[in-house]
Scaffold this active site. Structure first.
Site, PDB file in Angstrom:
ATOM      1  N   THR A 132       0.827  -1.206   0.000  1.00 50.29           N
ATOM      2  CA  THR A 132       0.000   0.000   0.000  1.00 50.29           C
ATOM      3  C   THR A 132       0.859   1.252   0.000  1.00 50.29           C
ATOM      4  OG1 THR A 132      -1.563   1.283   1.356  1.00 50.29           O
ATOM      5  CG2 THR A 132      -0.113  -0.219   2.514  1.00 50.29           C
ATOM      6  N   TYR A 175      -1.900   0.146  10.732  1.00 50.92           N
ATOM      7  CA  TYR A 175      -2.029  -0.432   9.397  1.00 50.92           C
ATOM      8  C   TYR A 175      -0.767  -0.197   8.568  1.00 50.92           C
ATOM      9  CZ  TYR A 175      -3.658  -0.957   4.575  1.00 50.92           C
ATOM     10  OH  TYR A 175      -3.784  -1.317   3.256  1.00 50.92           O
TER      11      TYR A 175
END
Length: 355
Positions: A132, A175
């Site tokens: 990501t 995250y």
């Protein structure tokens, strides 16, 4: 996939009942390939995507219920795999803030389980990992951005082409930390153990089979809110910029890297729509309102930890390695997304279909 064309073994997709995973499985199976999906069906829409894949492809797609946190089912599916596309993950910053231990176990430990299964049982199989852009952190400070009408842009013109893979990592939020740790494990297993791995750091993928959850898949969430006439909350002021990539183009990129794994192994690629598909949240809301003919009036809430005021992908490394380029303009992709959301969620006369 020319380099693997004569290998009839199955391609394993972890998280293959998720949005990107099921689109990958569909493309591979439609081309005559065999797919094994490993998924724990924890996310909304996963079971529906599994049924969709089976209805379209029958025995070419095997659905295995399992969790990457458990090494046993991982070993069982990767032992005879032609390749592994690892997309199983906890995907939301908000969920990671609520449950950082679960976030770590799924993203970091789960990825390590996949890598170890490959290292010990099938070391020649390529492994592609879904990372990501959040591994880069917030990227730009408030004093390094300028507002131009309804969007932010970096004050430094050197960033006009987007963020490259040379940008230092700055893990922000649980995250970001868990995906960043997994990202680096995947990269390091190529260097230390010689595995054929590659990392794709993705940015804002959207399109059909995306169910529009607020904490992930925000473009579909915006579109679905417009179609429903539902309230929409923007975190921040809406001038933050992202580059959006249509899921069909993302699938092209994944398969291009897999096809060229002999030269791509050990590399990290940023994957997004690039400068030509960059848009602010406010601009996207206006475009969705126009596309759907449903005006959207958002409300605003505080910025969330790690939210980036500006992120645009430099995809030149991926293009140089594979020849890949994004093909789908944002307006065209939004029409395709709207068509799927309308079919999936809305009956005639606008009455919503119950999930």
């Amino acid at each position: 996939m020319t380099s693997m064309a004569h290998d009839n073994r199955s391609i394993v997709i972890t998280g293959g009942c998720g949005f990107i995973g099921c689109n990958l499985a569909d493309r591979i199976a439609a081309g005559g390939g065999a797919v094994t999906v490993l998924d724990n069906h924890s996310r909304s829409g996963a079971r529906e995507n599994a049924q969709w894949l089976k209805s379209r492809h029958g025995d070419r797609v095997a659905i295995v219920a399992g969790d990457v946190r458990d090494p046993i089912p991982v070993i069982e599916v990767v032992r005879e795999a032609k390749a592994v596309l690892h997309l199983a993950a906890q995907v939301a910053v908000t969920s990671s803030l609520d449950s950082p231990l679960d976030d770590f176990e799924i993203n970091a430990r789960g990825t390590l389980n996949v890598l170890e299964a490959i290292r010990l049982h099938n070391p020649s199989a390529p492994v592609l990992f879904a990372s990501t852009n959040k591994v880069y952190g917030r990227l730009i400070g408030d004093d390094e951005i300028v507002r131009v009408e309804q969007r932010y842009q970096p004050a430094d013109p050197a960033l006009a082409a987007g963020i490259s893979e040379a940008t230092p990592l700055d893990l922000y939020s649980p995250y970001g930390c868990s995906k960043g740790a997994a990202d680096q494990y995947v990269h390091d297993y190529a260097r230390v153990y010689g595995l054929r791995t590659a990392v794709l750091r993705m940015s804002c993928i959207y399109g059909p089979r995306q169910f529009g959850n607020e904490d992930q898949g925000w473009i579909a969430h915006f579109m679905l809110s417009a179609l429903r006439g539902a309230p929409l909350t923007i975190y921040g002021d809406g001038c933050q910029v992202r580059d959006a990539l249509y899921v069909g183009d993302a699938v092209d990129a994944w398969l291009a890297v897999l096809d060229r794994i002999a030269t791509a192994q050990g590399q990290i690629f940023n994957l997004g729509g690039g400068p030509s598909n960059a848009i602010s949240l406010l601009e996207l809301i206006a475009l969705i309102s126009q596309t759907s003919n449903h005006p959207v009036e958002p409300c605003f809430a505080d910025w969330r930890p790690g939210d980036q005021p500006w992120y645009v992908t430099d995809t030149s490394a991926l293009s140089a390695a594979t020849g890949w380029q994004p093909k789908t303009p944002l307006a065209e992709g939004l029409r395709a997304l709207q068509g799927w959301l309308t079919t999936r969620f809305m009956q005639e006369h606008g009455r919503e279909v119950l999930a």
